[in-house]
Design a protein around this motif. Structure first.
Motif, mmCIF file in Angstrom:
data_model
loop_
_atom_site.group_PDB
_atom_site.id
_atom_site.type_symbol
_atom_site.label_atom_id
_atom_site.label_comp_id
_atom_site.label_asym_id
_atom_site.label_seq_id
_atom_site.Cartn_x
_atom_site.Cartn_y
_atom_site.Cartn_z
ATOM 1 N N GLY A 204 0.813 -1.209 0.000
ATOM 2 C CA GLY A 204 0.000 0.000 0.000
ATOM 3 C C GLY A 204 0.844 1.255 0.000
ATOM 4 N N LEU A 205 1.918 1.263 0.797
ATOM 5 C CA LEU A 205 2.796 2.438 0.872
ATOM 6 C C LEU A 205 3.497 2.676 -0.462
ATOM 7 C CD1 LEU A 205 4.101 4.668 2.559
ATOM 8 C CD2 LEU A 205 5.849 3.013 3.263
ATOM 9 N N ALA A 206 3.922 1.593 -1.121
ATOM 10 C CA ALA A 206 4.588 1.728 -2.415
ATOM 11 C C ALA A 206 3.633 2.308 -3.450
ATOM 12 C CB ALA A 206 5.121 0.374 -2.874
ATOM 13 N N ASN A 207 2.394 1.861 -3.438
ATOM 14 C CA ASN A 207 1.405 2.384 -4.386
ATOM 15 C C ASN A 207 1.077 3.847 -4.088
ATOM 16 O OD1 ASN A 207 0.187 0.281 -6.391
ATOM 17 N ND2 ASN A 207 0.466 -0.854 -4.484
ATOM 18 N N PHE A 208 1.015 4.192 -2.815
ATOM 19 C CA PHE A 208 0.761 5.587 -2.453
ATOM 20 C C PHE A 208 1.916 6.474 -2.925
ATOM 21 C CE2 PHE A 208 1.124 9.229 0.394
ATOM 22 C CZ PHE A 208 -0.152 9.768 0.303
ATOM 23 N N SER A 209 3.144 6.018 -2.714
ATOM 24 C CA SER A 209 4.323 6.793 -3.113
ATOM 25 C C SER A 209 4.362 7.006 -4.617
ATOM 26 C CB SER A 209 5.604 6.081 -2.659
ATOM 27 O OG SER A 209 5.623 5.937 -1.250
ATOM 28 N N SER A 210 3.989 5.962 -5.378
ATOM 29 C CA SER A 210 4.025 6.082 -6.837
ATOM 30 C C SER A 210 2.936 7.015 -7.367
ATOM 31 C CB SER A 210 3.869 4.705 -7.484
ATOM 32 O OG SER A 210 2.585 4.161 -7.218
ATOM 33 N N GLY A 211 1.904 7.265 -6.551
ATOM 34 C CA GLY A 211 0.811 8.123 -6.995
ATOM 35 C C GLY A 211 0.969 9.577 -6.615
ATOM 36 N N GLY A 213 1.842 13.205 -6.742
ATOM 37 C CA GLY A 213 2.099 14.102 -7.856
ATOM 38 C C GLY A 213 1.297 13.782 -9.105
ATOM 39 N N TYR A 214 0.652 12.614 -9.115
ATOM 40 C CA TYR A 214 -0.123 12.214 -10.292
ATOM 41 C C TYR A 214 -1.629 12.344 -10.090
ATOM 42 C CZ TYR A 214 4.231 10.384 -12.185
ATOM 43 O OH TYR A 214 5.516 10.264 -12.658
ATOM 44 N N CYS A 215 -2.082 12.331 -8.845
ATOM 45 C CA CYS A 215 -3.506 12.504 -8.575
ATOM 46 C C CYS A 215 -3.665 13.177 -7.218
ATOM 47 C CB CYS A 215 -4.236 11.162 -8.609
ATOM 48 S SG CYS A 215 -3.703 9.970 -7.370
ATOM 49 N N PRO A 216 -4.824 13.778 -6.944
ATOM 50 C CA PRO A 216 -5.036 14.467 -5.667
ATOM 51 C C PRO A 216 -4.750 13.554 -4.472
ATOM 52 C CG PRO A 216 -6.838 14.911 -7.193
ATOM 53 C CD PRO A 216 -5.998 13.839 -7.830
ATOM 54 N N PRO A 217 -4.263 14.106 -3.366
ATOM 55 C CA PRO A 217 -3.885 13.289 -2.202
ATOM 56 C C PRO A 217 -4.998 12.385 -1.688
ATOM 57 C CG PRO A 217 -3.087 15.527 -1.950
ATOM 58 C CD PRO A 217 -3.951 15.527 -3.170
ATOM 59 N N LEU A 222 -7.106 6.886 -1.202
ATOM 60 C CA LEU A 222 -8.198 5.933 -1.387
ATOM 61 C C LEU A 222 -7.786 4.789 -2.304
ATOM 62 C CD1 LEU A 222 -11.164 5.278 -0.808
ATOM 63 C CD2 LEU A 222 -11.776 6.621 -2.824
ATOM 64 N N LEU A 223 -7.131 5.122 -3.415
ATOM 65 C CA LEU A 223 -6.684 4.092 -4.354
ATOM 66 C C LEU A 223 -5.638 3.182 -3.706
ATOM 67 C CD1 LEU A 223 -6.381 6.179 -7.651
ATOM 68 C CD2 LEU A 223 -8.153 4.496 -7.075
ATOM 69 N N SER A 224 -4.760 3.767 -2.904
ATOM 70 C CA SER A 224 -3.716 2.982 -2.240
ATOM 71 C C SER A 224 -4.313 2.026 -1.216
ATOM 72 C CB SER A 224 -2.699 3.917 -1.566
ATOM 73 O OG SER A 224 -2.087 4.754 -2.516
#
Length: 277
Positions: A204-211, A213-217, A222-224
């Protein structure tokens, strides 16, 4: 004590002695019945194949931004942690580690063209990295190295090299790390639970980090959290529902089905992508 009373007491004692084996047998049968409740290994693998199919459908036939697509993708993350766990378990149970490794290598080769065909977004086919069975082969070699290499420095170097080799493959880094966590957990339930918690949080943390700058926090968070659903469900199923058994019937069919399903379903999805889109 009278003779009649002595005989009556002897008969009662004999009755208790005769009932004891039966009671013990019934208790053992009840314990066995409780132990085999839950889900066996093959059923969990069938569930993993289904969730993987959902994930691949969502990637091959994308509907960007839809809830159904995100749901299919997130449920598909159930598969890799389950397969890594069973790979570690299978390593210790297999009759031939050599044959196990050869099977993984053969099906990794057979799966590569279907994998690239399915996940090429533009054109007929292009290289899309190595497939998941190749990643599982690397995971198998990691388990082998951790088991067979006694020199700690050499063992760490080999394991690090195998993790690095996964960079170009599906579930890069994550699958090897999951595998190492499960090797260290052994058969202890609490350690397995901890391994799944670490794996879920790390994913989950890796997916959050990759997101970032690409989508709103808020959306990124939520996606993470959604990506953590699959690994969390995998941990729940393995820790709480898995009974440590295999199917009583159809074991050979299930074994080869799990190997064949991967390249066959990718080939079908790839052909549908080419001819229908």
């Amino acid at each position: 004590m009278s003779t009649k009373e002595e005989k009556s007491e002897d008969m009662m004692n004999d009755s208790r002695l005769q009932q004891t084996p039966c009671a013990e047998g019934c208790a053992a049968a009840g314990e066995e019945s409780r132990r085999v409740k839950g889900l066996n290994r093959d059923i969990i693998k069938y569930i993993a194949m289904f969730t993987m199919l959902l994930n691949h459908i969502a990637h091959v036939f994308p509907l960007p931004g839809t809830f159904l697509r995100e749901l299919f993708i997130d449920l598909g993350y159930f598969t890799a942690p389950v397969m890594c766990y069973f790979l570690v378990e299978g390593y210790h149970y297999t009759h031939s580690k050599k044959q196990y490794g050869i099977r993984l290598a053969v099906f990794a080769l057979l799966s590569e063209l279907p994998f690239c065909l399915a996940f090429t977004y533009n054109g007929l086919i292009s290289f899309q990295g190595m497939n998941m069975i190749f990643t599982l082969l690397l995971c198998f070699l990691i388990v082998l190295a951790m088991d067979q290499i006694w020199n700690p420095i050499l063992r760490k170097l080999v394991v690090f090299a195998l993790i690095a080799a996964s960079v170009c493959s599906d579930w890069a880094i994550f699958a090897p790390v999951f595998t190492i966590l499960f090797v260290r957990a052994g058969q202890e339930k609490e350690k397995i639970r901890k391994a799944y918690v670490i794996a879920t949080l790390a994913f989950g943390l890796a997916n959050f980090s990759s997101g970032v700058g690409y989508c709103p926090p808020q959306r990124n968070l939520l996606l993470s959290l959604g990506t953590m659903v699959g690994p969390a469900l995998a941990g729940f199923v393995i820790v709480e529902l898995y009974n440590g058994k295999r199917m009583e019937r159809g074991r050979t069919f299930s074994q080869w089905f799990f190997y064949l399903f991967y390249p066959v379903h990718l080939l079908i999805l790839g052909l549908l992508r080419v001819y229908c889109l």
